[in-house]
Design an enzyme around this catalytic site. Structure first.
Site, PDB file in Angstrom:
ATOM      1  N   LYS A 157       0.838  -1.200   0.000  1.00  0.00           N
ATOM      2  CA  LYS A 157       0.000   0.000   0.000  1.00  0.00           C
ATOM      3  C   LYS A 157       0.876   1.254   0.000  1.00  0.00           C
ATOM      4  O   LYS A 157       0.683   2.159  -0.785  1.00  0.00           O
ATOM      5  CB  LYS A 157      -0.909  -0.041   1.235  1.00  0.00           C
ATOM      6  CG  LYS A 157      -1.901   1.060   1.309  1.00  0.00           C
ATOM      7  CD  LYS A 157      -2.818   0.887   2.509  1.00  0.00           C
ATOM      8  CE  LYS A 157      -3.617   2.172   2.695  1.00  0.00           C
ATOM      9  NZ  LYS A 157      -4.454   2.153   3.882  1.00  0.00           N
TER      10      LYS A 157
ATOM     11  N   GLU B 180      10.670  -4.576   4.317  1.00  0.00           N
ATOM     12  CA  GLU B 180      10.724  -6.006   3.964  1.00  0.00           C
ATOM     13  C   GLU B 180      10.350  -6.207   2.490  1.00  0.00           C
ATOM     14  O   GLU B 180      11.040  -6.893   1.736  1.00  0.00           O
ATOM     15  CB  GLU B 180       9.746  -6.819   4.825  1.00  0.00           C
ATOM     16  CG  GLU B 180      10.093  -6.894   6.296  1.00  0.00           C
ATOM     17  CD  GLU B 180       9.381  -5.851   7.133  1.00  0.00           C
ATOM     18  OE1 GLU B 180       9.122  -4.739   6.619  1.00  0.00           O
ATOM     19  OE2 GLU B 180       9.092  -6.141   8.308  1.00  0.00           O
TER      20      GLU B 180
ATOM     21  N   GLY C 129      -4.882  -1.851   5.080  1.00  0.00           N
ATOM     22  CA  GLY C 129      -4.078  -2.987   4.612  1.00  0.00           C
ATOM     23  C   GLY C 129      -4.726  -4.337   4.908  1.00  0.00           C
ATOM     24  O   GLY C 129      -4.841  -5.193   4.031  1.00  0.00           O
ATOM     25  N   ARG C 130      -5.172  -4.538   6.142  1.00  0.00           N
ATOM     26  CA  ARG C 130      -5.713  -5.858   6.508  1.00  0.00           C
ATOM     27  C   ARG C 130      -7.131  -6.081   6.001  1.00  0.00           C
ATOM     28  O   ARG C 130      -7.721  -7.120   6.264  1.00  0.00           O
ATOM     29  CB  ARG C 130      -5.623  -6.040   8.028  1.00  0.00           C
ATOM     30  CG  ARG C 130      -6.239  -4.940   8.848  1.00  0.00           C
ATOM     31  CD  ARG C 130      -5.804  -5.027  10.301  1.00  0.00           C
ATOM     32  NE  ARG C 130      -6.273  -3.916  11.112  1.00  0.00           N
ATOM     33  CZ  ARG C 130      -5.659  -2.744  11.238  1.00  0.00           C
ATOM     34  NH1 ARG C 130      -4.529  -2.526  10.580  1.00  0.00           N
ATOM     35  NH2 ARG C 130      -6.145  -1.805  12.013  1.00  0.00           N
TER      36      ARG C 130
ATOM     37  N   GLU D 253      -4.320  -6.611  15.165  1.00  0.00           N
ATOM     38  CA  GLU D 253      -3.865  -5.291  14.724  1.00  0.00           C
ATOM     39  C   GLU D 253      -5.019  -4.289  14.836  1.00  0.00           C
ATOM     40  O   GLU D 253      -4.800  -3.095  15.016  1.00  0.00           O
ATOM     41  CB  GLU D 253      -3.327  -5.355  13.284  1.00  0.00           C
ATOM     42  CG  GLU D 253      -2.462  -4.167  12.907  1.00  0.00           C
ATOM     43  CD  GLU D 253      -1.629  -4.375  11.650  1.00  0.00           C
ATOM     44  OE1 GLU D 253      -0.449  -4.759  11.748  1.00  0.00           O
ATOM     45  OE2 GLU D 253      -2.171  -4.158  10.549  1.00  0.00           O
TER      46      GLU D 253
ATOM     47  N   HIS E 188      -3.818 -33.081  17.864  1.00  0.00           N
ATOM     48  CA  HIS E 188      -2.639 -33.874  18.234  1.00  0.00           C
ATOM     49  C   HIS E 188      -1.489 -32.980  18.687  1.00  0.00           C
ATOM     50  O   HIS E 188      -0.327 -33.402  18.695  1.00  0.00           O
ATOM     51  CB  HIS E 188      -2.223 -34.758  17.053  1.00  0.00           C
ATOM     52  CG  HIS E 188      -3.301 -35.741  16.695  1.00  0.00           C
ATOM     53  ND1 HIS E 188      -3.390 -36.986  17.268  1.00  0.00           N
ATOM     54  CD2 HIS E 188      -4.369 -35.619  15.876  1.00  0.00           C
ATOM     55  CE1 HIS E 188      -4.457 -37.609  16.792  1.00  0.00           C
ATOM     56  NE2 HIS E 188      -5.077 -36.795  15.953  1.00  0.00           N
TER      57      HIS E 188
ATOM     58  N   LYS F 165       9.516  -0.687  14.058  1.00  0.00           N
ATOM     59  CA  LYS F 165      10.018  -0.347  12.715  1.00  0.00           C
ATOM     60  C   LYS F 165      11.105   0.711  12.824  1.00  0.00           C
ATOM     61  O   LYS F 165      12.152   0.621  12.181  1.00  0.00           O
ATOM     62  CB  LYS F 165       8.879   0.227  11.857  1.00  0.00           C
ATOM     63  CG  LYS F 165       7.961  -0.783  11.221  1.00  0.00           C
ATOM     64  CD  LYS F 165       7.045  -0.023  10.242  1.00  0.00           C
ATOM     65  CE  LYS F 165       5.807  -0.822   9.897  1.00  0.00           C
ATOM     66  NZ  LYS F 165       4.828  -0.053   9.140  1.00  0.00           N
TER      67      LYS F 165
HETATM   68  O1  F6P Z   1       2.287  -4.157   9.983  1.00  0.00           O
HETATM   69  C1  F6P Z   1       1.956  -2.851   9.710  1.00  0.00           C
HETATM   70  C2  F6P Z   1       1.416  -2.664   8.322  1.00  0.00           C
HETATM   71  O2  F6P Z   1       1.256  -1.295   8.115  1.00  0.00           O
HETATM   72  C3  F6P Z   1       0.105  -3.401   8.078  1.00  0.00           C
HETATM   73  O3  F6P Z   1      -1.002  -2.739   8.555  1.00  0.00           O
HETATM   74  C4  F6P Z   1       0.134  -3.538   6.607  1.00  0.00           C
HETATM   75  O4  F6P Z   1      -0.786  -4.482   6.191  1.00  0.00           O
HETATM   76  C5  F6P Z   1       1.578  -3.947   6.396  1.00  0.00           C
HETATM   77  O5  F6P Z   1       2.298  -3.165   7.331  1.00  0.00           O
HETATM   78  C6  F6P Z   1       2.102  -3.775   5.010  1.00  0.00           C
HETATM   79  O6  F6P Z   1       2.069  -2.434   4.579  1.00  0.00           O
HETATM   80  P1  F6P Z   1       2.238  -2.046   3.062  1.00  0.00           P
HETATM   81  O7  F6P Z   1       1.104  -2.662   2.296  1.00  0.00           O
HETATM   82  O8  F6P Z   1       2.201  -0.549   3.030  1.00  0.00           O
HETATM   83  O9  F6P Z   1       3.555  -2.588   2.577  1.00  0.00           O
END
Ligand code: F6P
Length: 534
Positions: A195, A201, A253-254, A339, A370, A499
């Site tokens: 987003k 990452e 995002g979620r 979250e 199990h 972060k």
């Molecule tokens: O973990 C924090 C967060 O902002 C989530 O809410 C989001 O889904 C994720 O990082 C990834 O963010 P982006 O889509 O901006 O890479």
């Protein structure tokens, strides 16, 4: 707001099983059925008094007003000043949805059409790499840009008829390395899903994937696509506009799997089945908006959650899908629920007076049986369980497996409620020939306290439509719980500090900056890594 419920909780010790004896129609009265889904919450200690006190929370919290505000595009995500309109992404047959006085449905439909054309092209080979049709797709994203699509892709495996779809999320190079092993860099499409298009990452994995592709003779210029709200940044990364799919900041995002973040799902199952998934979500929206509280699936699921967590104080909730293809659902729900509702500050900035949302965890049945069910049955903590089961599977040749699966699911909720008394345990062992002190000693280990609550969500079959209903059900459940708690379910400030510190520790771990000023533990750990690292 919780006083009456607290009083009712302290009231008595009627065992759940006894509630059934007192009311033969209990299962019918303490369940909700809609659109083919059945939520049975009769195996909880909720009775008529508790139910009316729980329903009163809906009025006291102003749920109807908040729900109307969400669906009509009011900026209910107040700490970020944003509307919350993931529901617009699945509003396929609905009317206009205004944000700041402008109907956004035109943009939503146009993006969905673009996604459909792109997915269809990738699937039929008219959109291809220079070396030929795409055989594999790698989605690079994390959090909401990964968990939704990875969960939905797994859930809908019987509907896959497109290229193979893989997911890379972890910045651990192992994730990318293991995923690309055996893939052809000249026939792989990479979708960078972020987003913000800044998540460290994702951007690290995206750059390394581009290097892998270049080194293997692929062509990133025609083999990369992006999903993002940050169109300037996707351009800087070198992804041409026609392969960038944008979405607005009113999609969290979620909550984003319904739009372009669902692109890899659409490539796997095709635009038609993806539309069926959206329609399932839309059907749940319609139900959530119209049904009275006591007949409202998301509301009743939320009230069960509130009863167990905020009133009875149980700290965790196990999600136990008896459906192997929902194995990633607990991970998906961990982000969705924790979250969203893992917060200790109320909307007005005050401290929350009750507990925040629970720890959500789980595993697909029967595997969990199990592993950790021992603790659920005989441990000292009470863990409310949410079982999920489909009436029908997708493997007609293996119908005996499915029957066994269903029997196990039903057996677990029955066992948790019923338990086994000391006398029953004694009788069992004496039937096996044990007597005297040894029988007494052994019997105690075989006692199940029982009276452990669970709810069961039953559905006909895990089709795209049903999955859409289920995902939207959980989204609205989280919303209802958040409104009752008085928190903002749509921000996530709690992920920021880690972060920031990771960014400042980067050069320290690299050895180019000193750890001076850090705490003793961090200094010692950095020292260890520098001494032992490559
Ligand atoms: O973990 C924090 C967060 O902002 C989530 O809410 C989001 O889904 C994720 O990082 C990834 O963010 P982006 O889509 O901006 O890479």
């Amino acid at each position: 707001m919780f006083d009456e419920l607290t009083r009712l909780a302290a009231r008595g010790t009627t065992r759940i099983i006894d509630l059934f004896d007192a009311d033969p129609d209990r299962a019918g009265r303490f369940s909700v059925e809609t659109g083919g889904l059945l939520l049975d919450y009769s195996k909880t200690r909720i009775d008529d008094d508790v139910l009316s006190a729980l329903l009163a929370l809906c009025e006291a919290s102003g749920l109807a007003g908040r729900r109307a505000a969400m669906f009509s595009g009011v900026a209910i995500n107040e700490t970020e000043g944003r509307a919350v309109l993931h529901t617009a992404l699945r509003n396929l047959d609905g009317g206009p949805v205004d944000v700041d006085g402008r109907d956004v449905m035109g943009d939503v439909r146009e993006t969905l059409d673009r996604m459909g054309r792109f997915a269809a092209g990738v699937r039929d080979g008219t959109i291809a790499a220079p070396a030929g049709a795409f055989t594999d797709v790698i989605n690079i994203g994390i959090g909401g840009s990964d968990l939704g699509p990875v969960m939905v892709t797994g859930a809908l495996a019987p509907y896959h008829d497109g290229p193979r779809v893989h997911y890379v999320s972890n910045v651990d190079g192992a994730h990318l390395a293991d995923t690309v092993k055996g893939l052809d860099p000249r026939r792989t499409l990479v979708i960078v899903a972020s987003k913000s298009f800044t998540t460290i990452e994702t951007m690290t994995n995206a750059r390394s994937a581009r290097e892998w592709m270049e080194a293997g003779g692929g062509d990133p210029a025609s083999q990369f696509a992006a999903v993002s709200t940050a169109l300037d940044k996707t351009g800087d990364f070198g992804i041409p506009e026609e392969r960038v799919f944008g979405f607005a900041d009113w999609v969290g995002g979620r909550y984003s799997v319904w739009g372009p973040i669902g692109l890899p799902v659409m490539i796997a199952i095709g635009p038609e089945d993806f539309a069926a998934f959206l329609r399932g979500g839309q059907a749940m929206d319609g139900h959530f908006r119209a049904a009275p509280w006591e007949a409202n699936l998301p509301v009743m699921l939320a009230l069960c959650g509130i009863w167990h967590r905020q009133v009875l104080g149980y700290p965790t909730r196990a999600v136990l899908p008896y459906e192997q293809r929902l194995a990633r659902l607990p991970a998906y729900l961990q982000q969705l629920e924790m979250e969203s509702n893992g917060k200790r500050v109320a909307m007005d900035g005050g401290t929350l007076e009750v507990s925040s949302g629970p720890i959500v965890w789980g595993e697909a049945g029967t595997n969990g049986q199990h592993a950790f069910y021992q603790l659920i049955h005989q441990g000292t903590d009470i863990i409310p369980c949410e079982f999920m089961v489909g009436a029908e599977g997708h493997e007609p040749d293996l119908i005996h497996h499915h029957r066994l699966l269903v029997a196990n699911c039903l057996a677990q909720s029955e066992a948790l409620m019923r338990g086994r008394s000391l006398d029953e345990a004694r009788a069992l062992l004496s039937g096996k020939g044990l007597t005297g002190p040894e029988l007494e000693r052994q019997a105690r280990h075989r006692v199940f306290p029982g009276d452990r609550p669970s709810v069961t969500l039953a559905y006909p079959k895990l089709t795209p439509h049903v999955l859409g209903q289920i995902v939207a059900l959980y989204e609205h459940r989280v919303f209802v719980e958040g409104v009752i708690l008085g928190i903002n379910s749509f921000d996530q400030w709690g992920v920021e500090l880690g972060k920031e510190l990771a960014t400042s520790l980067g050069p320290v771990v690299e050895g180019v900056e000193s750890a001076t000023g850090k705490d003793g533990s961090t200094v010692a750990l950095v020292d260890y890594v520098l001494r032992h690292g490559g």
